[in-house]
Scaffold this motif. Sequence first.
Motif, PDB file in Angstrom:
ATOM      1  N   LEU A 198       4.998  -3.400 -39.687  1.00 12.17           N
ATOM      2  CA  LEU A 198       4.815  -2.007 -39.312  1.00 12.17           C
ATOM      3  C   LEU A 198       3.434  -1.867 -38.693  1.00 12.17           C
ATOM      4  N   GLY A 199       3.010  -0.640 -38.434  1.00 10.78           N
ATOM      5  CA  GLY A 199       1.706  -0.434 -37.828  1.00 10.78           C
ATOM      6  C   GLY A 199       0.581  -0.852 -38.749  1.00 10.78           C
ATOM      7  N   ALA A 200      -0.609  -0.958 -38.182  1.00 11.39           N
ATOM      8  CA  ALA A 200      -1.760  -1.470 -38.909  1.00 11.39           C
ATOM      9  C   ALA A 200      -2.168  -0.561 -40.064  1.00 11.39           C
ATOM     10  N   SER A 201      -1.690   0.653 -40.098  1.00 13.15           N
ATOM     11  CA  SER A 201      -1.989   1.544 -41.218  1.00 13.15           C
ATOM     12  C   SER A 201      -1.333   1.058 -42.501  1.00 13.15           C
ATOM     13  N   TYR A 202      -0.307   0.236 -42.385  1.00 14.33           N
ATOM     14  CA  TYR A 202       0.497  -0.125 -43.545  1.00 14.33           C
ATOM     15  C   TYR A 202       0.440  -1.602 -43.890  1.00 14.33           C
ATOM     16  N   ASN A 203       0.270  -2.437 -42.870  1.00 10.44           N
ATOM     17  CA  ASN A 203       0.448  -3.868 -43.072  1.00 10.44           C
ATOM     18  C   ASN A 203      -0.685  -4.689 -42.502  1.00 10.44           C
ATOM     19  N   GLU A 204      -0.799  -5.896 -43.058  1.00  7.45           N
ATOM     20  CA  GLU A 204      -1.689  -6.859 -42.442  1.00  7.45           C
ATOM     21  C   GLU A 204      -1.048  -7.415 -41.182  1.00  7.45           C
ATOM     22  N   GLN A 205      -1.889  -8.016 -40.348  1.00  5.87           N
ATOM     23  CA  GLN A 205      -1.409  -8.678 -39.149  1.00  5.87           C
ATOM     24  C   GLN A 205      -1.414 -10.183 -39.368  1.00  5.87           C
ATOM     25  N   PHE A 206      -0.436 -10.850 -38.777  1.00  9.65           N
ATOM     26  CA  PHE A 206      -0.318 -12.303 -38.845  1.00  9.65           C
ATOM     27  C   PHE A 206      -0.686 -12.861 -37.476  1.00  9.65           C
ATOM     28  N   PHE A 207      -1.599 -13.814 -37.478  1.00  8.96           N
ATOM     29  CA  PHE A 207      -2.155 -14.318 -36.231  1.00  8.96           C
ATOM     30  C   PHE A 207      -1.613 -15.694 -35.871  1.00  8.96           C
ATOM     31  N   GLY A 208      -1.531 -15.924 -34.560  1.00 15.60           N
ATOM     32  CA  GLY A 208      -1.249 -17.246 -34.050  1.00 15.60           C
ATOM     33  C   GLY A 208      -2.509 -18.086 -34.022  1.00 15.60           C
ATOM     34  N   PRO A 209      -2.393 -19.362 -33.622  1.00 10.55           N
ATOM     35  CA  PRO A 209      -3.536 -20.280 -33.651  1.00 10.55           C
ATOM     36  C   PRO A 209      -4.494 -20.109 -32.484  1.00 10.55           C
ATOM     37  N   GLY A 210      -4.109 -19.350 -31.477  1.00 11.39           N
ATOM     38  CA  GLY A 210      -5.015 -19.096 -30.353  1.00 11.39           C
ATOM     39  C   GLY A 210      -4.749 -19.981 -29.146  1.00 11.39           C
ATOM     40  N   THR A 211      -5.151 -19.460 -27.982  1.00  9.69           N
ATOM     41  CA  THR A 211      -5.126 -20.201 -26.718  1.00  9.69           C
ATOM     42  C   THR A 211      -6.525 -20.148 -26.138  1.00  9.69           C
ATOM     43  N   ARG A 212      -7.095 -21.316 -25.899  1.00  9.34           N
ATOM     44  CA  ARG A 212      -8.440 -21.372 -25.313  1.00  9.34           C
ATOM     45  C   ARG A 212      -8.302 -21.466 -23.804  1.00  9.34           C
ATOM     46  N   LEU A 213      -8.765 -20.448 -23.104  1.00  7.50           N
ATOM     47  CA  LEU A 213      -8.646 -20.377 -21.652  1.00  7.50           C
ATOM     48  C   LEU A 213     -10.018 -20.449 -21.007  1.00  7.50           C
ATOM     49  N   THR A 214     -10.138 -21.339 -20.039  1.00 10.59           N
ATOM     50  CA  THR A 214     -11.362 -21.450 -19.247  1.00 10.59           C
ATOM     51  C   THR A 214     -11.024 -21.163 -17.799  1.00 10.59           C
ATOM     52  N   VAL A 215     -11.774 -20.252 -17.188  1.00 11.46           N
ATOM     53  CA  VAL A 215     -11.583 -19.923 -15.772  1.00 11.46           C
ATOM     54  C   VAL A 215     -12.822 -20.378 -15.007  1.00 11.46           C
ATOM     55  N   LEU A 216     -12.621 -21.290 -14.104  1.00 14.23           N
ATOM     56  CA  LEU A 216     -13.754 -21.862 -13.346  1.00 14.23           C
ATOM     57  C   LEU A 216     -14.014 -21.086 -12.053  1.00 14.23           C
TER      58      LEU A 216
ATOM     59  N   LEU B  10      -9.180  -0.395 -44.672  1.00 16.59           N
ATOM     60  CA  LEU B  10     -10.095  -1.442 -44.236  1.00 16.59           C
ATOM     61  C   LEU B  10      -9.508  -2.773 -44.697  1.00 16.59           C
ATOM     62  N   GLN B  11      -9.540  -3.743 -43.803  1.00 13.92           N
ATOM     63  CA  GLN B  11      -8.967  -5.051 -44.104  1.00 13.92           C
ATOM     64  C   GLN B  11     -10.033  -6.132 -43.909  1.00 13.92           C
ATOM     65  N   TRP B  12      -9.914  -7.180 -44.676  1.00 15.00           N
ATOM     66  CA  TRP B  12     -10.776  -8.353 -44.522  1.00 15.00           C
ATOM     67  C   TRP B  12      -9.909  -9.541 -44.106  1.00 15.00           C
ATOM     68  N   TYR B  13     -10.442 -10.298 -43.146  1.00 12.42           N
ATOM     69  CA  TYR B  13      -9.768 -11.487 -42.641  1.00 12.42           C
ATOM     70  C   TYR B  13     -10.723 -12.663 -42.687  1.00 12.42           C
ATOM     71  N   ARG B  14     -10.151 -13.859 -42.789  1.00 14.21           N
ATOM     72  CA  ARG B  14     -10.921 -15.106 -42.730  1.00 14.21           C
ATOM     73  C   ARG B  14     -10.469 -15.899 -41.511  1.00 14.21           C
ATOM     74  N   GLN B  15     -11.422 -16.559 -40.860  1.00 15.20           N
ATOM     75  CA  GLN B  15     -11.113 -17.425 -39.728  1.00 15.20           C
ATOM     76  C   GLN B  15     -11.802 -18.761 -39.908  1.00 15.20           C
ATOM     77  N   ASN B  16     -11.027 -19.797 -40.111  1.00 15.91           N
ATOM     78  CA  ASN B  16     -11.575 -21.143 -40.128  1.00 15.91           C
ATOM     79  C   ASN B  16     -11.833 -21.580 -38.695  1.00 15.91           C
ATOM     80  N   SER B  17     -12.780 -22.480 -38.521  1.00 17.36           N
ATOM     81  CA  SER B  17     -13.195 -22.901 -37.189  1.00 17.36           C
ATOM     82  C   SER B  17     -12.011 -23.374 -36.359  1.00 17.36           C
ATOM     83  N   GLY B  18     -11.844 -22.795 -35.182  1.00 20.44           N
ATOM     84  CA  GLY B  18     -10.792 -23.214 -34.270  1.00 20.44           C
ATOM     85  C   GLY B  18      -9.396 -22.739 -34.644  1.00 20.44           C
ATOM     86  N   ARG B  19      -9.305 -21.822 -35.586  1.00 25.79           N
ATOM     87  CA  ARG B  19      -7.996 -21.356 -36.042  1.00 25.79           C
ATOM     88  C   ARG B  19      -7.851 -19.850 -35.859  1.00 25.79           C
ATOM     89  N   GLY B  20      -6.643 -19.360 -36.109  1.00 23.07           N
ATOM     90  CA  GLY B  20      -6.406 -17.919 -36.080  1.00 23.07           C
ATOM     91  C   GLY B  20      -6.901 -17.254 -37.347  1.00 23.07           C
TER      92      GLY B  20
END
Lengths: 113, 114
Positions: free
Chosen positions: B96-114, A32-42
């Motif tokens: 490695l897979g999620a069983s072993y490691n944390e994941q590193f995230f990007g800042p995100g892309t906000r997409l709006t479809v009209l 089980l993992q815990w993550y934090r997300q600041n507003s508007g961020r990853g």
Amino acid sequence: SQQGEEDPQALSIQEGENATMNCSYKTSINNLQWYRQNSGRGLVHLILIRSNEREKHSGRLRVTLDTSKKSSSLLITASRAADTASYFCATIISSGSARQLTFGSGTQLTVLP
Amino acid sequence: NAGVTQTPKFRVLKTGQSMTLLCAQDMNHEYMYWYRQDPGMGLRLIHYSVGEGTTAKGEVPDGYNVSRLKKQNFLLGLESAAPSQTSVYFCASSLLGASYNEQFFGPGTRLTVL
């Protein structure tokens, strides 16, 4: 339906107080993992606890895991305004693909100065 | 070391248009993931990859395609955008897979479809 669910959905406390968030899940987990997300961020990884561990510490964070109750808690001690964020638990289910994390819907923590 | 980057940061599409979201990581990670996040909900896995040239479906793959031609890049395509695809999209990677490691995230892309 989601594997993990956080409780409460929202929490507001004063700076310096402790914040406790809970996560319940449905099926047996690998970790089980815990993550934090600041507003508007990853999301940012906070801590990982394995199914054979009961408690883990990292700085001001303390995580517990009770596999018999299928629940985990995240405690943030001496909270700061900078701790304001959404907190998510994520689980790896034992019977599924080892590559997939399933996230809960999060707890929105607000720390008032 | 930039970590995980996503391009673009914002995009507005009309129904039926297509687009590609680019994710890049410079940590030499084997695993890469695409998630979507809708208001009040956690992240849901769209597709993932366990290595260059491989992809697999996640929880909500319909309407999306992906490619991993290079280890450092993971592309998410929408062939014919629909309003239901309005969301914030996050890319992540792990050594490695999620069983072993944390994941590193990007800042995100906000997409709006009209």
